[in-house]
Design a protein around this motif. Structure first.
Motif, PDB file in Angstrom:
ATOM      1  N   UNK A  16      -9.243 -10.918  -0.443  1.00 28.93           N
ATOM      2  CA  UNK A  16      -9.469  -9.477  -0.480  1.00 28.93           C
ATOM      3  C   UNK A  16     -10.940  -9.127  -0.295  1.00 28.93           C
ATOM      4  N   UNK A  17     -11.813  -9.883  -0.945  1.00 30.11           N
ATOM      5  CA  UNK A  17     -13.245  -9.631  -0.822  1.00 30.11           C
ATOM      6  C   UNK A  17     -13.731  -9.877   0.605  1.00 30.11           C
ATOM      7  N   UNK A  24     -12.216  -4.256   6.651  1.00 34.35           N
ATOM      8  CA  UNK A  24     -10.818  -3.821   6.506  1.00 34.35           C
ATOM      9  C   UNK A  24     -10.764  -2.414   5.923  1.00 34.35           C
ATOM     10  N   UNK A  25      -9.863  -1.605   6.436  1.00 36.22           N
ATOM     11  CA  UNK A  25      -9.707  -0.239   5.945  1.00 36.22           C
ATOM     12  C   UNK A  25      -8.843  -0.175   4.691  1.00 36.22           C
ATOM     13  N   UNK A  26      -8.061  -1.219   4.446  1.00 40.22           N
ATOM     14  CA  UNK A  26      -7.222  -1.325   3.252  1.00 40.22           C
ATOM     15  C   UNK A  26      -6.708  -2.754   3.186  1.00 40.22           C
ATOM     16  N   UNK A  45       0.570  -7.671 -12.206  1.00 36.60           N
ATOM     17  CA  UNK A  45      -0.763  -7.782 -12.808  1.00 36.60           C
ATOM     18  C   UNK A  45      -1.789  -8.257 -11.781  1.00 36.60           C
ATOM     19  N   UNK A  46      -1.339  -9.063 -10.833  1.00 37.42           N
ATOM     20  CA  UNK A  46      -2.248  -9.553  -9.803  1.00 37.42           C
ATOM     21  C   UNK A  46      -2.768  -8.416  -8.927  1.00 37.42           C
ATOM     22  N   UNK A  47      -1.932  -7.422  -8.724  1.00 39.93           N
ATOM     23  CA  UNK A  47      -2.354  -6.258  -7.939  1.00 39.93           C
ATOM     24  C   UNK A  47      -3.467  -5.525  -8.677  1.00 39.93           C
ATOM     25  N   UNK A  48      -3.306  -5.383  -9.994  1.00 37.76           N
ATOM     26  CA  UNK A  48      -4.357  -4.776 -10.798  1.00 37.76           C
ATOM     27  C   UNK A  48      -5.644  -5.589 -10.760  1.00 37.76           C
ATOM     28  N   UNK A  52      -9.260  -4.192  -9.381  1.00 36.35           N
ATOM     29  CA  UNK A  52     -10.497  -4.288 -10.169  1.00 36.35           C
ATOM     30  C   UNK A  52     -11.565  -5.087  -9.411  1.00 36.35           C
ATOM     31  N   UNK A  53     -11.138  -6.148  -8.744  1.00 38.14           N
ATOM     32  CA  UNK A  53     -12.060  -7.022  -8.028  1.00 38.14           C
ATOM     33  C   UNK A  53     -12.747  -6.288  -6.876  1.00 38.14           C
ATOM     34  N   UNK A  54     -12.026  -5.354  -6.252  1.00 40.44           N
ATOM     35  CA  UNK A  54     -12.581  -4.636  -5.100  1.00 40.44           C
ATOM     36  C   UNK A  54     -13.163  -3.284  -5.484  1.00 40.44           C
ATOM     37  N   UNK A  55     -13.240  -3.011  -6.773  1.00 36.57           N
ATOM     38  CA  UNK A  55     -13.835  -1.751  -7.230  1.00 36.57           C
ATOM     39  C   UNK A  55     -15.264  -1.653  -6.706  1.00 36.57           C
ATOM     40  N   UNK A  56     -15.612  -0.515  -6.169  1.00 32.65           N
ATOM     41  CA  UNK A  56     -16.948  -0.333  -5.630  1.00 32.65           C
ATOM     42  C   UNK A  56     -17.045  -0.562  -4.136  1.00 32.65           C
ATOM     43  N   UNK A  57     -16.019  -1.181  -3.553  1.00 30.13           N
ATOM     44  CA  UNK A  57     -16.047  -1.420  -2.107  1.00 30.13           C
ATOM     45  C   UNK A  57     -15.525  -0.222  -1.327  1.00 30.13           C
ATOM     46  N   UNK A  58     -14.763   0.639  -2.006  1.00 32.91           N
ATOM     47  CA  UNK A  58     -14.152   1.763  -1.315  1.00 32.91           C
ATOM     48  C   UNK A  58     -12.923   1.402  -0.518  1.00 32.91           C
TER      49      UNK A  58
END
Length: 233
Positions: A16-17, A24-26, A45-48, A52-58
């Motif tokens: 994802x990172x 990537x747009x999403x 839970x993995x989706x959550x 959280x991991x991509x928070x701040x990337x938009x």
């Protein structure tokens, strides 16, 4: 993407990172490993964790896995904080699921469940549209696999179910479905227990990887052919 190869090799956070860094747009996560295939349950839970991991990337995170009814989408978004959902098997034989999802997420009343007669209309329309795209013979063969999904929860009976999975023409299909439409009791019937898993399920299975693939996780060598667009690698 999935969460990883198996429970010992989870890759979704790194993947994802990387996707976000590459523009990537999403990103969408099916919260099962490749080894799980469609067995067990999706670990939302993995989706959550990815959100959280991509928070701040938009970069929006979309959740996928076990969305079989309208309330499932709302539950996933509430539980994980994801920005939207991706529907796969849940819409098999239920194209109206998307209208239900839209209503549920907007807090509006859900549309009425389709009657058996309405389902027959949708089956015919699906078949005709498919025939216009790929020809009648191919369409009828392809539609056979959809019949069980469309008829789930409805009082179709074994004879009708067998007939619609052997169709060779649209006229034949229409004649078979007319036996439902012309019977007031059948035509007005509503589904019973139509929610729940659809499509493939099966059991977990080890993933086959190229020899030595996991020997060195930091090895950046790209195997021959992996960069070909259709390789899946």
């Amino acid at each position: 993407m999935r969460t990883g190869i198996d429970d010992d090799h989870l890759t979704f956070l790194d993947a994802g990172a990387i996707a976000a860094a590459e523009g990537a747009q999403a990103v969408a996560l099916h919260a099962r490993t490749a080894a799980q295939r469609y067995s067990g349950t999706s670990d939302w839970n993995r989706i959550g964790d990815l959100k959280e991991h991509l928070a701040g990337t938009g970069v929006p995170v979309l959740g996928n896995g076990d969305i079989f009814k309208a309330t499932d989408a709302a539950d996933m978004m509430d539980q994980t904080g994801c920005d939207g959902v991706v529907v796969g098997r849940g819409c098999l034989g239920r194209p109206w699921l998307f209208a239900e999802l839209s209503a549920a997420l907007r807090g509006e009343p859900l549309p009425a469940q389709p009657t058996f007669a309405k389902v027959c209309d949708v089956i015919l329309r699906h078949t005709r549209l498919l025939a216009a795209h790929s020809g009648e013979s191919t369409a009828c063969r392809d539609m056979r696999k959809h019949m069980g999904w469309y008829l789930r929860g409805y009082p179709a009976g074994s004879d009708l179910r067998q007939k619609v999975t052997r169709i060779t023409s649209i006229d034949e299909l229409e004649e078979i479905l007319n036996t439902v439409v012309s019977d007031p009791a059948l035509a007005s019937a509503l589904p019973d227990d139509a929610d729940g898993p659809r499509g493939r399920q099966g059991s977990a299975k080890a993933v086959t990887l190229p020899e030595g693939w996991l020997d060195d996780p930091d090895d950046r060598t790209v195997p021959a052919g992996a960069d070909i667009m259709h390789s899946g690698g």
